[in-house]
Scaffold this active site. Structure first.
Site, mmCIF file in Angstrom:
data_model
loop_
_atom_site.group_PDB
_atom_site.id
_atom_site.type_symbol
_atom_site.label_atom_id
_atom_site.label_comp_id
_atom_site.label_asym_id
_atom_site.label_seq_id
_atom_site.Cartn_x
_atom_site.Cartn_y
_atom_site.Cartn_z
ATOM 1 N N HIS A 1 41.888 24.804 46.647
ATOM 2 C CA HIS A 1 42.327 26.194 46.708
ATOM 3 C C HIS A 1 41.847 26.812 48.028
ATOM 4 C CE1 HIS A 1 43.831 29.614 44.268
ATOM 5 N NE2 HIS A 1 43.134 30.306 45.152
ATOM 6 N N SER B 1 47.702 32.493 45.200
ATOM 7 C CA SER B 1 46.651 32.735 44.217
ATOM 8 C C SER B 1 46.952 33.992 43.394
ATOM 9 C CB SER B 1 45.300 32.807 44.935
ATOM 10 O OG SER B 1 44.228 32.753 44.029
ATOM 11 N N ASP C 1 41.367 22.320 42.214
ATOM 12 C CA ASP C 1 41.606 23.729 41.963
ATOM 13 C C ASP C 1 41.641 23.952 40.453
ATOM 14 O OD1 ASP C 1 42.482 26.352 41.880
ATOM 15 O OD2 ASP C 1 44.352 25.997 42.970
#
Length: 317
Positions: free
Chosen positions: A289, A163, A259
């Site tokens: 995610h 991320s 996501d």
């Protein structure tokens, strides 16, 4: 049996359904609906409950740098020259810590038999941009300092992040490739990276509710991380909007379907390929995610961690 999600219209993998159902049963409020203090606590608790178990290692040592910490996970019982993994945690530059990704870092160290160095960079809003990238850059140079306190003789490094940590890894790989005296960075692993803070890709319009991380969450992270007036298309903020240099290290890019970041991750993998970079791209339908910080509960996440470790081993032999 794979089911179609009522929020995203995409599949939900059977092994991911339980974690998602628990989130929705608890109220289904995304991260950005809480205060910074509360969201950090929620993230710590969620990673502790759903993350990988702590693999035992030969040594785990914390070091203090200039206002932040790093943790060295060393699985080896005998020292000597070695490649290493430099790891940057996710959390939108607002949350996350050494503890949230402890199980993941331990597993990577165990599977690769390489030291893993986790960077506990300073968080926003207390420490806004460019604190996170400055700390990460400092940690990379600290790692290669042969006379440093960590006692490692690092020959080369693989940059890994999930991320926001994937953004930090990508930015450092790009910067290093263009410097006059590059460090020996031999690969990069970008797990659902956050690489376009203009938030202009189509998946932002699709993933808007029903998951811990939705489009508005990215905006909330960005607003806390970036001071007003900062160019969100700058190379150290949105590397996917940058003309990528030649000579970048091989990349393993992973995206998940549920996501808001999925399209920018796919676009970045394509941009790397267009720049002449060796790219392994893997897209995971049915997953959301946070897969890697939930890999203790979602078997597919644990399997992909095994694949990440294999990629690292292949490029550090």
């Amino acid at each position: 049996m794979t089911k179609t999600d009522r929020f995203s219209g995409r599949p939900i993998a059977p092994d991911a359904a339980e974690v998602l159902q628990k989130f929705r049963a608890s109220g289904g409020r995304p991260f950005h609906s809480y205060s910074v203090k509360h969201v950090r606590e929620l993230y710590e608790n969620g990673c502790a409950a759903n993350g990988l178990s702590g693999d035992p290692l030969a040594s785990v040592t914390d070091f203090s740098l200039d206002g932040f910490k790093v943790r060295v996970y060393d699985p080896r019982t005998v020292g000597g020259p070695t490649p290493a993994v430099l790891f940057f945690h996710g959390g939108g530059w607002v949350m996350g810590s050494l503890s949230t990704h402890d199980g993941l870092c331990r597993r990577l160290a165990s599977l690769t038999n390489l030291p893993v160095i986790a960077v506990d960079y300073r968080l926003a809003p207390e420490h806004p941009y460019p604190a996170a990238i400055d700390d990460s850059r400092m940690a990379m140079h600290w790692l290669f300092d042969a006379g440093n306190e960590h006692g490692l003789d690092v020959t080369e490094a693989v940059l890994v992040g999930d991320s926001a940590g994937g953004q930090l890894a990508a930015v450092l790989a790009n910067e290093n490739a263009t410097t006059t005296d590059p460090l020996p960075v031999v690969a990069q692993v970008l797990m659902y990276p956050m690489v376009d803070l203009t938030m202009s890709s189509p998946s932002y319009k699709r993933v808007t509710e029903g998951f811990p991380l939705v489009a508005d969450t990215i905006g909330w992270f960005a607003d806390h991380y970036l001071p007003e007036g900062v160019d969100r298309a700058a190379p150290d903020i949105s590397p996917s909007l940058t003309q990528l240099p030649a000579g970048l290290p091989p990349a393993y890019v992973i995206t998940v379907d549920n996501d808001p970041l999925v399209d920018e991750g796919a676009d970045y993998a394509a941009a790397l390929a267009c720049a002449g970079t060796e790219v392994q791209y893997q897209h995971l339908p049915g997953y959301a995610h946070g897969l890697f910080t939930s890999a203790g509960r979602i078997p597919r996440g644990e399997q992909i961690v095994d694949q990440v470790a294999a990629f690292i081993r292949d490029r550090t032999i």
